[in-house]
Every structure is written in structure tokens, then in C-alpha cells.
Design a protein around this motif. Structure first.
Motif, PDB file in Angstrom:
ATOM      1  N   GLY A  22      22.418  46.625  47.686  1.00  0.00           N
ATOM      2  CA  GLY A  22      23.153  47.845  47.386  1.00  0.00           C
ATOM      3  C   GLY A  22      22.496  49.075  47.983  1.00  0.00           C
ATOM      4  N   VAL A  23      21.158  49.145  47.915  1.00  0.00           N
ATOM      5  CA  VAL A  23      20.432  50.277  48.481  1.00  0.00           C
ATOM      6  C   VAL A  23      20.568  50.294  49.999  1.00  0.00           C
ATOM      7  CG1 VAL A  23      18.145  51.278  48.824  1.00  0.00           C
ATOM      8  CG2 VAL A  23      18.801  50.413  46.564  1.00  0.00           C
ATOM      9  N   PHE A  24      20.415  49.128  50.645  1.00  0.00           N
ATOM     10  CA  PHE A  24      20.554  49.071  52.103  1.00  0.00           C
ATOM     11  C   PHE A  24      21.958  49.498  52.531  1.00  0.00           C
ATOM     12  CE2 PHE A  24      17.074  45.728  53.234  1.00  0.00           C
ATOM     13  CZ  PHE A  24      16.135  46.537  52.628  1.00  0.00           C
ATOM     14  N   ARG A  25      22.955  49.075  51.788  1.00  0.00           N
ATOM     15  CA  ARG A  25      24.341  49.413  52.128  1.00  0.00           C
ATOM     16  C   ARG A  25      24.557  50.922  52.073  1.00  0.00           C
ATOM     17  NH1 ARG A  25      26.419  46.391  48.744  1.00  0.00           N
ATOM     18  NH2 ARG A  25      26.733  47.886  47.050  1.00  0.00           N
ATOM     19  N   LEU A 115      14.658  61.724  54.772  1.00  0.00           N
ATOM     20  CA  LEU A 115      14.675  60.286  54.506  1.00  0.00           C
ATOM     21  C   LEU A 115      14.528  60.018  53.007  1.00  0.00           C
ATOM     22  CD1 LEU A 115      14.727  57.387  55.522  1.00  0.00           C
ATOM     23  CD2 LEU A 115      12.274  57.569  56.022  1.00  0.00           C
ATOM     24  N   LEU A 116      13.617  60.733  52.346  1.00  0.00           N
ATOM     25  CA  LEU A 116      13.438  60.547  50.910  1.00  0.00           C
ATOM     26  C   LEU A 116      14.703  60.938  50.141  1.00  0.00           C
ATOM     27  CD1 LEU A 116      11.702  59.905  48.441  1.00  0.00           C
ATOM     28  CD2 LEU A 116      10.786  62.233  48.563  1.00  0.00           C
ATOM     29  N   ILE A 121      19.387  59.162  46.976  1.00  0.00           N
ATOM     30  CA  ILE A 121      20.832  59.065  46.760  1.00  0.00           C
ATOM     31  C   ILE A 121      21.284  57.609  46.743  1.00  0.00           C
ATOM     32  CG2 ILE A 121      23.077  59.570  47.823  1.00  0.00           C
ATOM     33  CD1 ILE A 121      21.826  62.222  48.771  1.00  0.00           C
ATOM     34  N   ALA A 122      20.732  56.799  47.651  1.00  0.00           N
ATOM     35  CA  ALA A 122      21.094  55.378  47.687  1.00  0.00           C
ATOM     36  C   ALA A 122      20.744  54.690  46.370  1.00  0.00           C
ATOM     37  CB  ALA A 122      20.380  54.696  48.847  1.00  0.00           C
TER      38      ALA A 122
END
Length: 274
Positions: A22-25, A115-116, A121-122
């Protein structure tokens, strides 16, 4: 670049980590990160670690608190931008830590902060978050507002209000002092206005714009620089010790913004123009 990781802390009611998939997506859905290959490094019950060619990223759910309750209470008192902060923070049962560690010098401070923010948000989109604490400024954000303010961010449109805390300090003489917390993380001097009679919203706009200018351009200000809306109306910056009412640690040096004329008995700054 500091060797310490850049961190944000998500106050949550969840007892489990978000899924790696889910985070990668969500990360790949961010403009500019669509084709980034996130290399999985390790996954445990309380930690996920992965990396890009430029940084190592981690999400962890430690047993102990990362941000003490006293720090959260102080952040709630300062959260003029979020009236419900204290009520929402009370719902927290765990603290989920999001971190980015740059590899070498391929990313500057703004790149790492972007990036952080994307990683935060992810994670927010895959967990039950009640608040976001930006560790580098001590500032609290409502999760929905954090996501909304980051929308469309890039190197030219920076979410300054997510990274820099603009603290308002009312003084007993009826004046207002303002100070930034968080610019120092970007290797910049903090900004202050001490005991001004100007409208606080007007001062906040100027301080926000000047902070954005510094984040875009780096530490280019010098003692005595001026700025303002016209040649007839200019304000002066002086490099000096932090004002006493700010209660900063170690009496550090800051850029003081003078919206009112500097008193005649004060040292005259250089006449250099910005």
C-alpha cells in the motif's frame, strides 16, 4: 548533509504497520516518483525498511513513545492553525515513525523534506492517523490538512507551512513577537520579529514569503539586507541574538525582521541592499 535521519511522527490508533504494498503504491502515485523502484530491505512486525538509489526509508511502530507527552501538549498549545489539536491528540494510542536517511550528498535538504513528506502521506493513506508531528519544528498537523497542503508540491511550490512552525507570542505590553522553528534543519537561520505592533496576519504573510524565498535560494541573506513592497517601504534584517521572549536554547543567532524603524540608539545596520 546531517547524518541524522529526517523524521515525522504519525499519532495513530492502529496497532499494526501499514502494508508495504500500500505504501509503495501511494509513493508511485506521486508525480516524479511514478517510475521509482522502491527496493525492499527488511520487513518485521514493527518495522519496514526500503530504499531508493538516493535514500533509505523506514516506517516503524516502536513500543516506546518517540515524542513525549509534554512535547505534544506544548505543540497543541502552539497550534493556532488547528483549534482541535488537543482534543484529537488525546485519541492517540501509538506513535508511528516515518524516517528518511539520505545516502551521500545526492539529495539536498529540500529534496529530503519533499521525500519525507511524500512518505508521510503514503503512510497516512494506509493507516488510522489522528495527527502528524513534524519532528524538526515541533509542529502538529491534522492529517487531512497535511495531505491537502502537500498537494502539487515541488521544488518551486514548497509546503513551507508543513515544515516550518510560525510561532506567535503575545507580549504583556500589547505587542506581538513571531519566530520560525524548522529553518535550521535546512541549514538556514531562523527568522524573528520582536515586539511589533503590526497586524499579526500581515506579519505572518511576510515571514512565510521570506521563509519560502530562503528554502528556494539558500542562505543568501546578510546583516543589513532590506526587502519590502516598494523602494519607499522597505524593512530591514539584522543578524543578532534571539529575542529573550522566544526562549530559544543557547541564545542562538537569528535574522531579526524590523517592520518598524530601528530605534536611533540601536547600532545602524550596513546600507547594503538585497
Amino acid at each position: 548533509m546531517s547524518e541524522k535521519p529526517w523524521m515525522a511522527t504519525i499519532l495513530t490508533t492502529s496497532e499494526v504497520l501499514p502494508t508495504r504494498e500500500g505504501v509503495f503504491r501511494e509513493m508511485n502515485a506521486v508525480p516524479g516518483y511514478e517510475t521509482v523502484d522502491f527496493e525492499w530491505v527488511a520487513e518485521e512486525l514493527d518495522k519496514i525498511v526500503f530504499r531508493t538509489p538516493a535514500a533509505t526509508l523506514a516506517i516503524s511502530l516502536p513500543v516506546e513513545e518517540i515524542v513525549p507527552k509534554s512535547d505534544l501538549q506544548n505543540a497543541c498549545r502552539r497550534a493556532w492553525h488547528w483549534a482541535e489539536a488537543a482534543m484529537e491528540v488525546q485519541k492517540e494510542t501509538r506513535q508511528l515513525v516515518v524516517a528518511v536517511m539520505p545516502n551521500g550528498n545526492s539529495l539536498d535538504q529540500v529534496d529530503v523534506a519533499l521525500l519525507l513528506t511524500c512518505l508521510t502521506i503514503a503512510v497516512l493513506k494506509n493507516t488510522e492517523g489522528v495527527a502528524v508531528y513534524w519532528n524538526h519544528s515541533g509542529m502538529l498537523h491534522a492529517p487531512k490538512e497535511f495531505v491537502a497542503h502537500a498537494e502539487g508540491m515541488n521544488r518551486r511550490t514548497l509546503p513551507v507551512e508543513l515544515w516550518v512552525d510560525f510561532r506567535i507570542i503575545p507580549n504583556t505590553d500589547g505587542t506581538i513577537s513571531l519566530g520560525t522553528w524548522g529553518l535550521e534543519t535546512f541549514a538556514l537561520n531562523e527568522l524573528e520579529v520582536s515586539r511589533s505592533q503590526q497586524d499579526v496576519r500581515w506579519m505572518l504573510r511576510w515571514m512565510f514569503n521570506l521563509s519560502h524565498f530562503l528554502l528556494e535560494n539558500g542562505p543568501i541573506l546578510e546583516d543589513g539586507h532590506t526587502f519590502g513592497p516598494s523602494e519607499e517601504e522597505k524593512f530591514t534584517l539584522t543578524f543578532a541574538s534571539s529575542a529573550p521572549e522566544m526562549l530559544r536554547e543557547d541564545n542562538r543567532q537569528v535574522f531579526r525582521i524590523h517592520f518598524e524603524p530601528i530605534p536611533d540608539d540601536s547600532p545602524s545596520p550596513p546600507s547594503e541592499e538585497s
